[in-house]
Design a protein around this motif. Structure first.
Motif, PDB file in Angstrom:
ATOM      1  N   GLY A   6      21.342  39.520  50.641  1.00  0.00           N
ATOM      2  CA  GLY A   6      22.405  38.693  50.094  1.00  0.00           C
ATOM      3  C   GLY A   6      21.999  37.197  49.885  1.00  0.00           C
ATOM      4  N   ALA A   7      22.910  36.352  50.068  1.00  0.00           N
ATOM      5  CA  ALA A   7      22.792  34.873  49.839  1.00  0.00           C
ATOM      6  C   ALA A   7      21.351  34.395  50.327  1.00  0.00           C
ATOM      7  CB  ALA A   7      23.671  33.967  50.612  1.00  0.00           C
ATOM      8  N   SER A   8      20.634  33.705  49.327  1.00  0.00           N
ATOM      9  CA  SER A   8      19.383  33.073  49.571  1.00  0.00           C
ATOM     10  C   SER A   8      19.515  31.750  50.409  1.00  0.00           C
ATOM     11  CB  SER A   8      18.598  32.851  48.539  1.00  0.00           C
ATOM     12  OG  SER A   8      19.266  32.123  47.323  1.00  0.00           O
ATOM     13  N   SER A   9      21.014  31.136  50.423  1.00  0.00           N
ATOM     14  CA  SER A   9      21.109  29.909  51.047  1.00  0.00           C
ATOM     15  C   SER A   9      20.919  29.827  52.374  1.00  0.00           C
ATOM     16  CB  SER A   9      22.567  29.330  50.518  1.00  0.00           C
ATOM     17  OG  SER A   9      23.298  30.397  50.972  1.00  0.00           O
ATOM     18  N   GLN A  10      21.143  31.125  53.016  1.00  0.00           N
ATOM     19  CA  GLN A  10      21.149  31.222  54.556  1.00  0.00           C
ATOM     20  C   GLN A  10      19.871  31.854  55.037  1.00  0.00           C
ATOM     21  OE1 GLN A  10      23.840  34.390  56.330  1.00  0.00           O
ATOM     22  NE2 GLN A  10      24.907  34.268  54.552  1.00  0.00           N
ATOM     23  N   GLY A  44      25.480  37.557  44.743  1.00  0.00           N
ATOM     24  CA  GLY A  44      26.051  38.603  43.784  1.00  0.00           C
ATOM     25  C   GLY A  44      25.204  39.975  43.936  1.00  0.00           C
ATOM     26  N   THR A  45      24.059  40.063  43.970  1.00  0.00           N
ATOM     27  CA  THR A  45      23.283  41.151  44.129  1.00  0.00           C
ATOM     28  C   THR A  45      23.285  41.564  45.550  1.00  0.00           C
ATOM     29  OG1 THR A  45      21.638  40.276  42.546  1.00  0.00           O
ATOM     30  CG2 THR A  45      20.779  42.133  44.168  1.00  0.00           C
ATOM     31  N   GLY A  46      23.616  40.816  46.552  1.00  0.00           N
ATOM     32  CA  GLY A  46      23.722  41.225  47.769  1.00  0.00           C
ATOM     33  C   GLY A  46      24.878  41.963  48.039  1.00  0.00           C
ATOM     34  N   ASP A  88      20.607  32.814  38.334  1.00  0.00           N
ATOM     35  CA  ASP A  88      21.101  34.128  38.688  1.00  0.00           C
ATOM     36  C   ASP A  88      22.543  34.001  39.221  1.00  0.00           C
ATOM     37  OD1 ASP A  88      19.801  32.408  40.862  1.00  0.00           O
ATOM     38  OD2 ASP A  88      20.042  34.302  42.422  1.00  0.00           O
ATOM     39  N   ASP A  89      23.371  34.906  39.470  1.00  0.00           N
ATOM     40  CA  ASP A  89      24.520  34.614  39.904  1.00  0.00           C
ATOM     41  C   ASP A  89      24.605  34.436  41.374  1.00  0.00           C
ATOM     42  OD1 ASP A  89      25.622  35.722  37.553  1.00  0.00           O
ATOM     43  OD2 ASP A  89      26.282  37.514  38.152  1.00  0.00           O
ATOM     44  N   SER A  90      25.250  33.363  41.761  1.00  0.00           N
ATOM     45  CA  SER A  90      25.147  32.674  42.975  1.00  0.00           C
ATOM     46  C   SER A  90      26.391  32.078  43.615  1.00  0.00           C
ATOM     47  CB  SER A  90      24.198  31.544  42.705  1.00  0.00           C
ATOM     48  OG  SER A  90      24.003  31.002  43.796  1.00  0.00           O
TER      49      SER A  90
END
Length: 375
Positions: A54-58, A86-88, A191-193
């Motif tokens: 999922g989220a790359s931010s975390q 989105g992909t996550g 990317d969708d984010s």
């Protein structure tokens, strides 16, 4: 935080009872891959695989959580692929992962798909990562740590209407700064984010007509400089002077300046405390439940000391799993992430510098986790 009162019905006695239950696992997907559970006097020894994405931010926070979780449960092979929110969510709905992280809440269609993926149960969304979204810029030698920017100015920059760093709108808010006549190069996610959705949601709520777009996971303007995932944004930001980008505050490159945003009569730089303050000032989302603890962030707040460009990243899971092993592994991981130890690990400035959840929210999260069961 003003969360729905109905969420507070679960008792801590249930939590204690379930935590002490012996749960020997058999016939699960993980067992078929060589995993298994060995009962102990303290309860069920956990093992097997626990894939997440999922989220790359975390990413930094999750890496620290998995390290701490593995110390406690060395036989569980837990992993996390920072492919983006989105992909996550797509991978989670498809059944490729057992849990994940998302910077944006599930929409109605995704929730319906999630119910099918979760064996007739529901998607669980827990706000376990609270972090400011920083707006960072590459202007070496500027001489200040923070540039003051009003919401309308930020919107003008990212919409392509303000194109040089010495524009009057920027100069007016920074009278003591010698601004260069350098082109502004806005950088967005390709990317969708969920980070993009949170940032555009802020612009749509706080900047008025200066931002003529709706909130979206997909960047609404074509032909811009961009990067895939947070790492790609950082690389593009570092590549040339004059760039400006939005990204999770924990991943701002060393030495780069960041924006203090206009809130009411003051300019507020990002900090975990200011991020936590805006979350505390925000109500629960209209469709929040005792399993989906989603928040309606007050993006246009004028309350002093709040930083409204904040990311609340949810940990996603199922309320129902096919095997007991999967259910127990997910519950153990989520419990660790929500624990004081887990939250403090992510709050370390050298890790992610996130804002730990409050004790009241932790009680609600624990009650949601204890509802996770087996089909």
């Amino acid at each position: 935080m003003k969360l729905a009162a109905s969420r507070r019905v679960a008792g801590l006695a249930v939590i204690s009872a379930v935590a002490l239950t012996l749960a020997a696992c058999g016939g699960s997907e993980a067992d078929e891959n060589g995993g298994g559970s060995e009962a102990t006097e303290e309860g069920a020894a956990l093992s097997g695989t626990l894939p997440g994405a999922g989220a790359s931010s975390q990413e930094n926070a999750v890496n620290s959580w998995l390290a701490g979780f593995t110390e406690q449960h060395p036989d569980v092979q837990a992993s996390y692929d920072p492919v983006g929110s989105g992909t996550g969510r797509e991978q989670f709905i498809s059944g490729a992962t057992l849990w994940g992280g998302t910077d944006a809440a599930f929409d109605e269609e995704e929730l319906a798909q999630g119910a099918e993926r979760c064996y007739g149960g529901e998607v669980v969304e827990l706000p376990l990562y609270i972090s400011p979204i920083a707006v960072a810029y590459n202007l070496p030698g500027l001489g200040v740590e923070n540039l003051n920017l009003q919401p309308e100015t930020l919107a003008g920059i990212f919409n392509g209407d303000i194109t040089t760093w010495n524009d009057p709108a920027i100069a007016e808010a920074n009278p003591d700064v010698e601004l260069p006549d350098t082109d502004i190069v806005p950088v967005n996610r390709s990317d969708d984010s969920g980070t993009t959705e949170n940032f555009t949601e802020y612009l749509a709520a706080a900047a008025g007509d200066a931002w003529p777009h709706e909130a979206s996971e997909t960047w609404p303007i074509s032909g811009t400089q961009s990067g895939a995932q947070t790492s790609g944004v950082v690389s593009t930001l570092e590549a040339a002077e004059g760039t400006i980008a939005y990204l999770d505050a924990s991943q701002v490159p060393d030495g780069f300046g960041t924006v203090a945003v206009g809130v009411g009569e003051e300019f507020v730089p990002f900090s975990p405390e200011a991020a936590a303050a805006v979350v505390d000032a925000s109500p629960a989302a209209e469709d929040a439940t005792d399993l989906r603890l989603t928040i309606d962030l007050a993006r246009d707040t004028e309350e002093s000391g709040t930083y409204p460009i904040v990311l609340v990243s949810y940990t996603m899971a199922c309320s129902v799993y096919e095997s007991e092993q999967d259910a127990e592994n997910v519950k153990a991981l989520l419990s660790y992430i929500a624990s004081e130890e887990g939250q403090e690990r992510a709050a370390d400035p050298s890790v992610a510098g996130s804002a730990p959840i409050s004790d009241d929210l932790r009680t609600e999260v624990e009650a949601a986790i204890e509802q996770i069961s087996v089909a």
